[in-house]
Write a protein that holds these residues in place. Structure first.
Motif: not given
Length: 315
Positions: A14, A46, A79, A174
């Motif tokens: 992330t 992400e 993402q 997530y």
């Protein structure tokens, strides 16, 4: 949908800040496991939670991976471009009766350890925004899998609660995103930190419901501070070194944290040399199944006993 025959691994940070030593250990473990199997190693950013992702953080992470010699295969997956795939998966879960809208706030159920499922049979307050949750009481139970380090695992998802798949603010959570993306990228092996072990039951439940392949899992020991705190961006873990000596020594320390017993002289070698040795010598059986590894207090503290190899000069 069967798993592909060839190993495909991934590192999926992330971009909430630069990588730190704990991130390096996770990235290195997944990289070595893939390369030792002569497989592919992918990188996925992400970034589905924009408020947590400052501008430029993803570029910093990619640059750090390159600096430490961790070269990935193919293009980076982002993402934030995958909303359509997540929506399709959620709609399928709704059709199966496995996902439901929920208006409840955390404040309302704060006396409970987990969300008590009040909206399972209908939204409690239709005037409020809703999140979408996974019904943990339906589908496969309990969840079993074999972790490659910790061995046989068994969880009942009901004990973990009905996890959120899509938030009230419209952002994807997530659990759903990682399952959809791992399947899309045909990931055969997930190598990540032990803090995500108890996320695996929800993910395997989703994989079963959506008829997606189930990868193998290896959950690596966590890197913690001297006080026992997990090293993380949230508690202001320092970013990885950027100078040449610091990069070499931190990569060496990461190999030590993964119990690979690198020879001391390797600490003075460039990343390419260290990684060549590490890929050739990587073995999961060396990993000790203990939960934590302490963060090196400093580069100097764990390398003060090392003496650089003598150099020779020629004409």
């Amino acid at each position: 949908m069967p798993l592909p025959a060839r190993y495909r691994g991934r590192f999926a940070p992330t971009p909430s800040g630069p990588l730190h030593f704990g991130s390096l250990v996770a990235a290195l473990g997944s990289y070595l496991d893939a390369r030792a199997a002569q497989g592919e190693w992918l990188v996925r950013i992400e970034d589905i939670d924009p408020p947590r992702c400052p501008q430029g953080a993803a570029s910093t992470i990619l640059r750090q991976l390159e600096t430490f010699g961790l070269a990935w295969d193919g293009s980076v997956t982002w993402q934030h471009t995958r909303e359509g795939a997540y929506q399709t998966a959620l709609e399928r879960l709704v059709q199966l009766g496995l996902s439901y809208p929920c208006s409840c706030s955390r404040k309302q159920w704060q006396r409970y350890d987990i969300y008590p499922g009040w909206c399972r049979e209908g939204v409690c307050d239709p005037t409020k925004p809703v999140a979408w949750r996974l019904r943990s009481d339906l589908g496969q139970r309990p969840i079993h899998w074999q972790d490659r380090l910790s061995g046989e695992q068994q969880f009942d998802p009901v004990a973990l609660g009905d996890v959120v798949l899509k938030r009230k603010d419209g952002l994807w959570a997530y659990q759903l995103a990682v399952v959809v993306d791992d399947a899309e990228q045909q990931i055969t092996d997930v190598v990540r930190g032990l803090d995500l072990l108890d996320n695996t039951p929800w993910q395997r439940q989703l994989q079963a419901a959506l008829q997606l392949p189930q990868p193998r899992y290896l959950h690596l020991p966590l890197i913690v501070t001297a006080e026992g705190q997990k090293l993380s961006k949230q508690n202001l873990a320092p970013a990885l070194a950027e100078d040449e000596q610091g990069i070499r020594l931190q990569l060496f320390q990461a190999l030590e944290a993964l119990d690979q017993a690198p020879p001391k002289e390797l600490a003075f070698e460039p990343p390419a040399t260290q990684l060549h040795w590490a890929v050739a010598n990587w073995t999961v059986t060396r990993l000790r199944p203990t939960a934590h590894r302490q963060t090196p207090a400093s580069i100097a503290s764990s390398t003060s006993s090392l003496t650089p190899p003598s150099s020779t000069t020629g004409e």
